[in-house]
Design a protein around this motif. Structure first.
Motif, PDB file in Angstrom:
ATOM      1  N   ARG A 161       3.652  -7.282  14.148  1.00 24.90           N
ATOM      2  CA  ARG A 161       4.831  -6.253  14.066  1.00 24.90           C
ATOM      3  C   ARG A 161       4.334  -4.811  13.688  1.00 24.90           C
ATOM      4  N   TYR A 162       3.254  -4.924  12.713  1.00 23.95           N
ATOM      5  CA  TYR A 162       2.606  -3.697  12.283  1.00 23.95           C
ATOM      6  C   TYR A 162       2.061  -2.957  13.476  1.00 23.95           C
ATOM      7  N   LYS A 163       1.071  -4.127  14.311  1.00 23.92           N
ATOM      8  CA  LYS A 163       0.327  -3.524  15.328  1.00 23.92           C
ATOM      9  C   LYS A 163       1.320  -2.937  16.386  1.00 23.92           C
ATOM     10  N   ALA A 164       2.599  -3.578  16.656  1.00 18.50           N
ATOM     11  CA  ALA A 164       3.449  -2.818  17.502  1.00 18.50           C
ATOM     12  C   ALA A 164       4.422  -1.544  17.021  1.00 18.50           C
ATOM     13  N   GLY A 165       3.812  -1.192  15.611  1.00 16.06           N
ATOM     14  CA  GLY A 165       4.431   0.136  14.991  1.00 16.06           C
ATOM     15  C   GLY A 165       5.372   0.082  14.127  1.00 16.06           C
ATOM     16  N   SER A 166       5.728  -1.043  13.528  1.00 17.36           N
ATOM     17  CA  SER A 166       6.636  -1.133  12.480  1.00 17.36           C
ATOM     18  C   SER A 166       6.183  -0.817  11.392  1.00 17.36           C
ATOM     19  N   GLU A 167       6.706   0.390  10.629  1.00 17.21           N
ATOM     20  CA  GLU A 167       6.478   0.939   9.412  1.00 17.21           C
ATOM     21  C   GLU A 167       6.680   0.005   8.205  1.00 17.21           C
ATOM     22  N   ASP A 168       7.961  -0.958   8.452  1.00 16.47           N
ATOM     23  CA  ASP A 168       8.414  -1.730   7.207  1.00 16.47           C
ATOM     24  C   ASP A 168       7.321  -2.897   7.170  1.00 16.47           C
ATOM     25  N   ASP A 169       6.928  -3.221   8.154  1.00 16.46           N
ATOM     26  CA  ASP A 169       5.653  -4.523   8.194  1.00 16.46           C
ATOM     27  C   ASP A 169       4.397  -3.798   7.535  1.00 16.46           C
ATOM     28  N   PHE A 170       4.013  -2.792   8.048  1.00 15.54           N
ATOM     29  CA  PHE A 170       2.965  -1.985   7.336  1.00 15.54           C
ATOM     30  C   PHE A 170       3.152  -1.826   6.032  1.00 15.54           C
ATOM     31  N   SER A 171       4.193  -1.514   5.554  1.00 19.98           N
ATOM     32  CA  SER A 171       4.430  -1.295   4.017  1.00 19.98           C
ATOM     33  C   SER A 171       4.642  -2.909   3.395  1.00 19.98           C
ATOM     34  N   LEU A 172       4.767  -3.773   4.157  1.00 16.89           N
ATOM     35  CA  LEU A 172       4.993  -5.014   3.563  1.00 16.89           C
ATOM     36  C   LEU A 172       3.460  -5.609   3.305  1.00 16.89           C
ATOM     37  N   LEU A 173       2.616  -5.017   4.568  1.00 21.36           N
ATOM     38  CA  LEU A 173       1.274  -5.571   4.137  1.00 21.36           C
ATOM     39  C   LEU A 173       0.596  -4.872   3.049  1.00 21.36           C
ATOM     40  N   TYR A 174       1.087  -3.611   2.770  1.00 17.84           N
ATOM     41  CA  TYR A 174       0.384  -2.787   1.710  1.00 17.84           C
ATOM     42  C   TYR A 174       0.681  -3.379   0.308  1.00 17.84           C
ATOM     43  N   ARG A 175       1.979  -3.814   0.281  1.00 17.18           N
ATOM     44  CA  ARG A 175       2.685  -4.199  -1.056  1.00 17.18           C
ATOM     45  C   ARG A 175       2.066  -5.376  -1.194  1.00 17.18           C
ATOM     46  N   HIS A 176       1.785  -6.309  -0.158  1.00 16.59           N
ATOM     47  CA  HIS A 176       1.196  -7.699  -0.647  1.00 16.59           C
ATOM     48  C   HIS A 176      -0.259  -7.742  -0.818  1.00 16.59           C
ATOM     49  N   PHE A 177      -1.138  -6.616  -0.224  1.00 18.08           N
ATOM     50  CA  PHE A 177      -2.291  -6.748  -0.392  1.00 18.08           C
ATOM     51  C   PHE A 177      -3.047  -5.860  -1.167  1.00 18.08           C
ATOM     52  N   ALA A 178      -2.423  -4.780  -1.570  1.00 22.03           N
ATOM     53  CA  ALA A 178      -2.984  -3.421  -2.326  1.00 22.03           C
ATOM     54  C   ALA A 178      -3.285  -3.975  -3.820  1.00 22.03           C
ATOM     55  N   PRO A 179      -2.534  -4.662  -4.496  1.00 23.56           N
ATOM     56  CA  PRO A 179      -3.184  -5.144  -5.720  1.00 23.56           C
ATOM     57  C   PRO A 179      -4.153  -5.821  -5.748  1.00 23.56           C
ATOM     58  N   ILE A 180      -4.582  -6.932  -5.072  1.00 23.70           N
ATOM     59  CA  ILE A 180      -5.723  -7.699  -5.173  1.00 23.70           C
ATOM     60  C   ILE A 180      -6.790  -6.740  -4.727  1.00 23.70           C
ATOM     61  N   MET A 181      -6.680  -5.788  -3.628  1.00 32.30           N
ATOM     62  CA  MET A 181      -7.697  -4.875  -3.373  1.00 32.30           C
ATOM     63  C   MET A 181      -8.068  -4.021  -4.500  1.00 32.30           C
ATOM     64  N   LEU A 182      -7.230  -3.596  -5.279  1.00 32.94           N
ATOM     65  CA  LEU A 182      -7.490  -2.832  -6.190  1.00 32.94           C
ATOM     66  C   LEU A 182      -8.439  -3.746  -7.422  1.00 32.94           C
ATOM     67  N   ARG A 183      -8.001  -4.838  -7.602  1.00 32.95           N
ATOM     68  CA  ARG A 183      -8.542  -5.672  -8.590  1.00 32.95           C
ATOM     69  C   ARG A 183      -9.767  -5.810  -7.959  1.00 32.95           C
ATOM     70  N   TYR A 184     -10.162  -6.247  -6.666  1.00 33.50           N
ATOM     71  CA  TYR A 184     -11.386  -6.400  -6.353  1.00 33.50           C
ATOM     72  C   TYR A 184     -12.319  -5.303  -6.504  1.00 33.50           C
ATOM     73  N   GLY A 185     -11.920  -4.036  -6.213  1.00 32.76           N
ATOM     74  CA  GLY A 185     -12.458  -2.729  -6.127  1.00 32.76           C
ATOM     75  C   GLY A 185     -13.098  -2.542  -7.766  1.00 32.76           C
ATOM     76  N   ASN A 186     -12.246  -3.098  -8.504  1.00 32.82           N
ATOM     77  CA  ASN A 186     -12.378  -3.070 -10.095  1.00 32.82           C
ATOM     78  C   ASN A 186     -13.661  -3.895 -10.404  1.00 32.82           C
ATOM     79  N   ARG A 187     -13.814  -4.842  -9.825  1.00 29.19           N
ATOM     80  CA  ARG A 187     -14.951  -5.878  -9.833  1.00 29.19           C
ATOM     81  C   ARG A 187     -16.232  -5.365  -9.176  1.00 29.19           C
ATOM     82  N   ILE A 188     -16.079  -4.083  -8.410  1.00 28.73           N
ATOM     83  CA  ILE A 188     -17.346  -3.703  -7.845  1.00 28.73           C
ATOM     84  C   ILE A 188     -17.812  -2.305  -8.488  1.00 28.73           C
ATOM     85  N   THR A 189     -16.822  -1.695  -8.946  1.00 27.42           N
ATOM     86  CA  THR A 189     -17.128  -0.334  -9.273  1.00 27.42           C
ATOM     87  C   THR A 189     -16.362   0.066 -10.283  1.00 27.42           C
TER      88      THR A 189
END
Lengths: 187, 344
Positions: free
Chosen positions: A9-37
């Motif tokens: 649905r994000y690929k089809a242009g749904s901003e809601d689903d894009f936002s859902l992806l962000y909310r779900h994955f951003a925290p773990i990406m930040l944590r991971y980044g924190n392990r790298i730098t």
């Protein structure tokens, strides 16, 4: 919730689903980044860049087998691309040993409370070499398979396993020395 | 990997073992309990490997700074996307967040609370087996179900969710411990049923409520919407409808008992706050035992019956113990896993 459906649905242009992806994955990406730098601003910029590019390229981007895997690799690549080398965690030499500065008895006194134990363990983990910490994060926090970690870090699966095992063995030895293992049950 | 000959470190690095420790399923529980029975001399390695896995999985779980940071970057990303839209297809530059005026910051702060509630959502996994989510002592977890309902699981609790719900049958989950539920209403008014370990059934349309299933009684607090409670005691099933603000306890001894409360106080644990509502010290001790895994021992006959009403911010058990020590002039000592409480 099906991750593939959200992605579709994000690929089809749904901003809601894009936002859902962000909310779900951003925290773990930040944590991971924190392990790298340690450069927090760099991590934030890279996170934003990854999602900005993701939004821009929604029509052309493929559908990954695992979204988390795809995004962790994306932020790692972005960090390495943008990162000023000096600010990335320095790789510690393989023979690096960190020492317990206290005697056994003092350590026990220090460990009277669970909170202190927790801090202590965080401290021990933070003293492992950068590569070991990165692997441990991906294995135990992100819960990825060895083959997935190998693909993210661009190293062999065998080498991922060896790094994990080495980190465990080192912690185990250290914990036996400090009797911490007995206490970690309790928080 | 050959589990029979594995050392503790090898087990702790084994993918199947890790999955069992962190996300147990019926299948893995069966496998590892059979393994433990078959190889009793492996018990020590298994226990140590388990501890190692929990230790290695440790992140500052209560550290919400990543959620807040994620929210700040999101605000920034929205700006960038908007500017990109204004500028047309060729634009697109990423701005650093820290140069923004105070107003943006304030609006960011206002949304943080909303996001925090959903930032740690888990995708429910795709497998044919029912999935069990469990929390360790001192841990909380937010789970989003396929129907968009959200469950916040308190420490030392578990919830079992079937993989797929049939459209025309009630959605059912099994709870042990304590959880807050925010249940979505489905178009066909499909029911949602929570069953506790003591057999109390909470039957829901679309609503928010808290279920506490520890000790002698079940306790249900309704925040909004409507639920129907049913419990079977001595062969007879009793039912009761709840209104928002109702607290109903269900116990084998006294059946249903009902009173009016402020539901926020009973759901405050989600935000690391705890409300002692005319608790005895014995009940406070039980809470520390249930949520943090300590054993609490009182000395003296009168002490455990003393009562306290308090609303505390709690990051760890010490926050509770310090308040008790000050209020009742207590001496509190800890030896290994046991906390001893006595009058000064």
């Amino acid at each position: 919730m099906d991750e593939q459906e959200v992605w579709g649905r994000y690929k089809a242009g749904s901003e809601d689903d894009f936002s859902l992806l962000y909310r779900h994955f951003a925290p773990i990406m930040l944590r991971y980044g924190n392990r790298i730098t340690t450069d927090k601003e760099l991590i934030r910029d890279c996170l934003q860049q990854v999602f900005f590019s993701l939004w821009k390229s929604r029509a052309t981007v493929g559908t990954p087998a695992s979204v988390q895997h795809y995004l962790l690799k994306a932020i790692r690549n972005e960090l390495i691309k943008k990162g000023k080398r000096a600010k990335l965690h320095d790789e510690l030499p393989e023979n690096y040993h960190f020492e317990l500065e206290d005697s056994h008895e003092q350590t026990m006194i220090q460990l009277q409370t669970a909170e202190m134990t927790r801090q202590r363990i965080t401290e021990l983990l933070s003293q492992l070499p950068a590569r070991q910490r990165e692997v441990i994060f991906l294995k135990y926090y992100a819960n990825l398979k060895y083959e997935e970690i190998a693909a993210i870090m661009d190293i062999g699966q065998d080498s991922v396993y060896k790094t994990t095992y080495k980190a465990i063995a080192r912690l185990q030895q250290l914990l036996h020395n400090s009797a911490l293992l007995l206490l970690i049950l309790f928080f | 990997m050959n589990h029979e000959t594995a050392t503790a470190a090898e087990l702790a690095a084994d993918h199947d073992f890790i999955q069992w420790v962190k996300y147990p399923t019926q299948e893995s529980m069966l496998y590892w309990s059979q393994f433990a029975e078959q190889y009793p001399d492996k018990a020590q390695e298994m226990a140590e490997a388990r501890r190692l896995v929990l230790l290695l999985s440790q992140e500052q779980a209560d550290d919400h700074s990543f959620d807040e940071e994620a929210q700040l970057v999101w605000e920034q990303l929205q700006e960038a996307m908007q500017q990109d839209r204004d500028r047309g297809p060729d634009g697109g530059r990423v701005f650093s967040i820290w140069g923004y005026p105070l107003k943006t910051w304030l609006s960011a702060a206002a949304v943080i609370t909303l996001l925090l509630a959903s930032a740690a959502l888990l995708f429910t996994r795709q497998s044919a087996e029912p999935v069990t989510y469990a929390t360790a002592y001192g841990e909380k977890r937010i789970i989003q179900l396929s129907d968009k309902s959200v469950i916040v699981l308190n420490a030392n609790s578990s919830i079992t969710i079937p993989e797929n719900w049939e459209k025309d049958k009630p959605r059912t989950v099994q709870l042990r411990g304590e959880a807050f539920f925010s249940v979505t209403q489905q178009a066909n008014r499909q029911q949602f049923i929570v069953t506790t370990s003591k057999g109390t059934k909470i039957n829901v349309l679309g609503t928010e409520f808290n279920v506490y299933d520890r000790g002698q009684e079940d306790r249900v607090v309704l925040t909004s919407g409507k639920v129907r409670l049913s419990a079977t005691q001595n062969g007879a099933t009793r039912q009761m409808e709840m209104q928002p603000g109702d607290l109903v306890t269900v116990s084998a001894a006294s059946g249903f008992s009902h009173r009016r409360v402020d539901p926020d106080l009973y759901t405050a644990w989600q935000h690391n706050k705890v409300y002692f509502d005319d608790y005895t010290l014995r009940e406070v001790g039980a809470l520390i035992e249930e949520q943090y895994g300590y054993k609490v021992e009182f000395s003296g006959k009168e002490l455990p019956g003393q009562r306290i009403t308090a609303f505390l911010e709690v990051k760890n058990p010490e926050d509770i113990l310090n308040t008790l020590a000050e209020t009742f002039e207590l001496q509190i000592t800890q030896q290994e896993n046991t906390i001893y409480i006595s009058s000064l």
